[in-house]
Design a protein around this motif. Sequence first.
Motif, mmCIF file in Angstrom:
data_model
loop_
_atom_site.group_PDB
_atom_site.id
_atom_site.type_symbol
_atom_site.label_atom_id
_atom_site.label_comp_id
_atom_site.label_asym_id
_atom_site.label_seq_id
_atom_site.Cartn_x
_atom_site.Cartn_y
_atom_site.Cartn_z
ATOM 1 N N MET A 1 0.834 -1.203 0.000
ATOM 2 C CA MET A 1 0.000 0.000 0.000
ATOM 3 C C MET A 1 0.868 1.252 0.000
ATOM 4 O O MET A 1 0.595 2.202 -0.736
ATOM 5 C CB MET A 1 -0.941 0.015 1.208
ATOM 6 C CG MET A 1 -2.083 -0.961 1.112
ATOM 7 S SD MET A 1 -3.209 -0.884 2.531
ATOM 8 C CE MET A 1 -3.983 0.726 2.268
ATOM 9 N N THR A 2 1.914 1.242 0.798
ATOM 10 C CA THR A 2 2.815 2.388 0.876
ATOM 11 C C THR A 2 3.547 2.595 -0.450
ATOM 12 O O THR A 2 3.599 3.711 -0.965
ATOM 13 C CB THR A 2 3.829 2.195 2.018
ATOM 14 O OG1 THR A 2 3.104 2.005 3.240
ATOM 15 C CG2 THR A 2 4.758 3.380 2.142
ATOM 16 N N ALA A 3 4.105 1.533 -1.012
ATOM 17 C CA ALA A 3 4.873 1.631 -2.256
ATOM 18 C C ALA A 3 4.024 2.125 -3.416
ATOM 19 O O ALA A 3 4.520 2.833 -4.302
ATOM 20 C CB ALA A 3 5.485 0.271 -2.606
ATOM 21 N N GLU A 4 2.746 1.770 -3.426
ATOM 22 C CA GLU A 4 1.864 2.151 -4.525
ATOM 23 C C GLU A 4 1.021 3.380 -4.220
ATOM 24 O O GLU A 4 0.209 3.793 -5.039
ATOM 25 C CB GLU A 4 0.959 0.974 -4.910
ATOM 26 C CG GLU A 4 1.711 -0.156 -5.570
ATOM 27 C CD GLU A 4 2.315 0.231 -6.919
ATOM 28 O OE1 GLU A 4 1.775 1.131 -7.602
ATOM 29 O OE2 GLU A 4 3.333 -0.367 -7.290
ATOM 30 N N GLY A 5 1.184 3.968 -3.043
ATOM 31 C CA GLY A 5 0.441 5.177 -2.689
ATOM 32 C C GLY A 5 -1.056 4.943 -2.574
ATOM 33 O O GLY A 5 -1.859 5.801 -2.954
ATOM 34 N N LEU A 6 -1.443 3.784 -2.034
ATOM 35 C CA LEU A 6 -2.859 3.442 -1.922
ATOM 36 C C LEU A 6 -3.451 4.001 -0.639
ATOM 37 O O LEU A 6 -2.877 3.847 0.438
ATOM 38 C CB LEU A 6 -3.040 1.927 -1.959
ATOM 39 C CG LEU A 6 -2.472 1.216 -3.190
ATOM 40 C CD1 LEU A 6 -2.649 -0.293 -3.050
ATOM 41 C CD2 LEU A 6 -3.110 1.736 -4.463
ATOM 42 N N HIS A 7 -4.609 4.641 -0.742
ATOM 43 C CA HIS A 7 -5.305 5.172 0.424
ATOM 44 C C HIS A 7 -6.448 4.271 0.867
ATOM 45 O O HIS A 7 -6.971 4.432 1.964
ATOM 46 C CB HIS A 7 -5.838 6.575 0.131
ATOM 47 C CG HIS A 7 -4.736 7.574 -0.044
ATOM 48 N ND1 HIS A 7 -4.053 8.113 1.012
ATOM 49 C CD2 HIS A 7 -4.177 8.097 -1.155
ATOM 50 C CE1 HIS A 7 -3.126 8.940 0.566
ATOM 51 N NE2 HIS A 7 -3.179 8.939 -0.749
ATOM 52 N N ALA A 8 -6.830 3.343 0.003
ATOM 53 C CA ALA A 8 -7.866 2.363 0.328
ATOM 54 C C ALA A 8 -7.515 1.077 -0.399
ATOM 55 O O ALA A 8 -7.007 1.111 -1.523
ATOM 56 C CB ALA A 8 -9.240 2.857 -0.104
ATOM 57 N N ALA A 9 -7.781 -0.054 0.245
ATOM 58 C CA ALA A 9 -7.477 -1.343 -0.386
ATOM 59 C C ALA A 9 -8.333 -2.438 0.216
ATOM 60 O O ALA A 9 -8.830 -2.309 1.339
ATOM 61 C CB ALA A 9 -5.997 -1.687 -0.221
ATOM 62 N N ALA A 10 -8.491 -3.497 -0.563
ATOM 63 C CA ALA A 10 -9.183 -4.697 -0.091
ATOM 64 C C ALA A 10 -8.352 -5.896 -0.509
ATOM 65 O O ALA A 10 -7.814 -5.931 -1.615
ATOM 66 C CB ALA A 10 -10.584 -4.785 -0.693
ATOM 67 N N ALA A 11 -8.234 -6.872 0.385
ATOM 68 C CA ALA A 11 -7.504 -8.099 0.091
ATOM 69 C C ALA A 11 -8.445 -9.276 0.296
ATOM 70 O O ALA A 11 -9.213 -9.294 1.262
ATOM 71 C CB ALA A 11 -6.283 -8.226 0.997
ATOM 72 N N VAL A 12 -8.383 -10.238 -0.621
ATOM 73 C CA VAL A 12 -9.268 -11.399 -0.590
ATOM 74 C C VAL A 12 -8.438 -12.658 -0.837
ATOM 75 O O VAL A 12 -7.704 -12.726 -1.824
ATOM 76 C CB VAL A 12 -10.361 -11.294 -1.680
ATOM 77 C CG1 VAL A 12 -11.320 -12.460 -1.603
ATOM 78 C CG2 VAL A 12 -11.098 -9.973 -1.592
ATOM 79 N N PRO A 13 -8.545 -13.665 0.058
ATOM 80 C CA PRO A 13 -7.845 -14.929 -0.196
ATOM 81 C C PRO A 13 -8.576 -15.723 -1.274
ATOM 82 O O PRO A 13 -9.789 -15.585 -1.448
ATOM 83 C CB PRO A 13 -7.913 -15.644 1.150
ATOM 84 C CG PRO A 13 -9.150 -15.106 1.784
ATOM 85 C CD PRO A 13 -9.288 -13.688 1.301
ATOM 86 N N ILE A 14 -7.827 -16.541 -1.979
ATOM 87 C CA ILE A 14 -8.391 -17.386 -3.034
ATOM 88 C C ILE A 14 -8.329 -18.820 -2.558
ATOM 89 O O ILE A 14 -7.248 -19.360 -2.362
ATOM 90 C CB ILE A 14 -7.588 -17.239 -4.338
ATOM 91 C CG1 ILE A 14 -7.570 -15.795 -4.793
ATOM 92 C CG2 ILE A 14 -8.136 -18.154 -5.412
ATOM 93 C CD1 ILE A 14 -6.548 -15.515 -5.881
ATOM 94 N N GLY A 15 -9.473 -19.436 -2.358
ATOM 95 C CA GLY A 15 -9.498 -20.844 -1.998
ATOM 96 C C GLY A 15 -9.662 -21.088 -0.520
ATOM 97 O O GLY A 15 -10.016 -20.199 0.250
ATOM 98 N N PRO A 16 -9.382 -22.327 -0.084
ATOM 99 C CA PRO A 16 -9.668 -22.751 1.290
ATOM 100 C C PRO A 16 -8.798 -22.045 2.328
ATOM 101 O O PRO A 16 -7.665 -21.663 2.058
ATOM 102 C CB PRO A 16 -9.370 -24.257 1.269
ATOM 103 C CG PRO A 16 -8.400 -24.427 0.150
ATOM 104 C CD PRO A 16 -8.770 -23.388 -0.877
ATOM 105 N N LEU A 17 -9.354 -21.899 3.510
ATOM 106 C CA LEU A 17 -8.684 -21.212 4.611
ATOM 107 C C LEU A 17 -7.331 -21.835 4.947
ATOM 108 O O LEU A 17 -6.352 -21.134 5.160
ATOM 109 C CB LEU A 17 -9.595 -21.226 5.845
ATOM 110 C CG LEU A 17 -9.070 -20.580 7.119
ATOM 111 C CD1 LEU A 17 -8.780 -19.106 6.888
ATOM 112 C CD2 LEU A 17 -10.076 -20.735 8.238
ATOM 113 N N ALA A 18 -7.267 -23.148 4.973
ATOM 114 C CA ALA A 18 -6.029 -23.835 5.371
ATOM 115 C C ALA A 18 -4.865 -23.538 4.426
ATOM 116 O O ALA A 18 -3.740 -23.353 4.861
ATOM 117 C CB ALA A 18 -6.265 -25.336 5.444
ATOM 118 N N ALA A 19 -5.130 -23.504 3.137
ATOM 119 C CA ALA A 19 -4.057 -23.285 2.159
ATOM 120 C C ALA A 19 -4.612 -22.596 0.919
ATOM 121 O O ALA A 19 -4.841 -23.233 -0.105
ATOM 122 C CB ALA A 19 -3.416 -24.606 1.786
ATOM 123 N N PRO A 20 -4.832 -21.273 1.000
ATOM 124 C CA PRO A 20 -5.342 -20.584 -0.182
ATOM 125 C C PRO A 20 -4.340 -20.661 -1.334
ATOM 126 O O PRO A 20 -3.132 -20.731 -1.115
ATOM 127 C CB PRO A 20 -5.550 -19.143 0.282
ATOM 128 C CG PRO A 20 -4.796 -19.004 1.547
ATOM 129 C CD PRO A 20 -4.608 -20.370 2.119
#
Length: 168
Positions: free
Chosen positions: A91-110
Amino acid sequence: MVEYEGDPMRRLIDHLRISSSHDFAALALPREDGRTYAWYYASGNLNHRYKGMVVKRGKGLPGLAWRLGEAVISDSSSSGTAKEKLDCALMTAEGLHAAAAVPIGPLAAPSGIIMVGARQARMYTTTELQYLDSCAIEVGRAIQIHNHGLHTKQSHNPQPSAFETGPI
């Protein structure tokens, strides 16, 4: 229709950024150690520093999404203390003021982590988060195809792509 050249995963991340109306999108995939993820693909990036960054479970916005197994946001509704805990080097490197992160797949090993961001303040809606979750499912399928060459048969009534039915 525009034809893209190059890696299909890169095209998918480009499409995610555009279809979700973000300035930036990136995909982190598991590293060989199995304990961390690295950013392999980015779209809308201002530099290439993402290539040297690592996601650790529970650390920063993408690491917390990985640990919780669900979308995590940092936007103008986040309090100062919460925002500090969610900030990440990307976020800092790209100058982001808002962001969302989403895992892909199962909780144990996305199989990966998607992160989208905006360079101006914004708030995420439930609809946008649902859209990102559906995009994560599609990116997960693309990762399987990319990594394992899995080919699925089209049904007689194919579902529209999540990218085609986005919140825009």
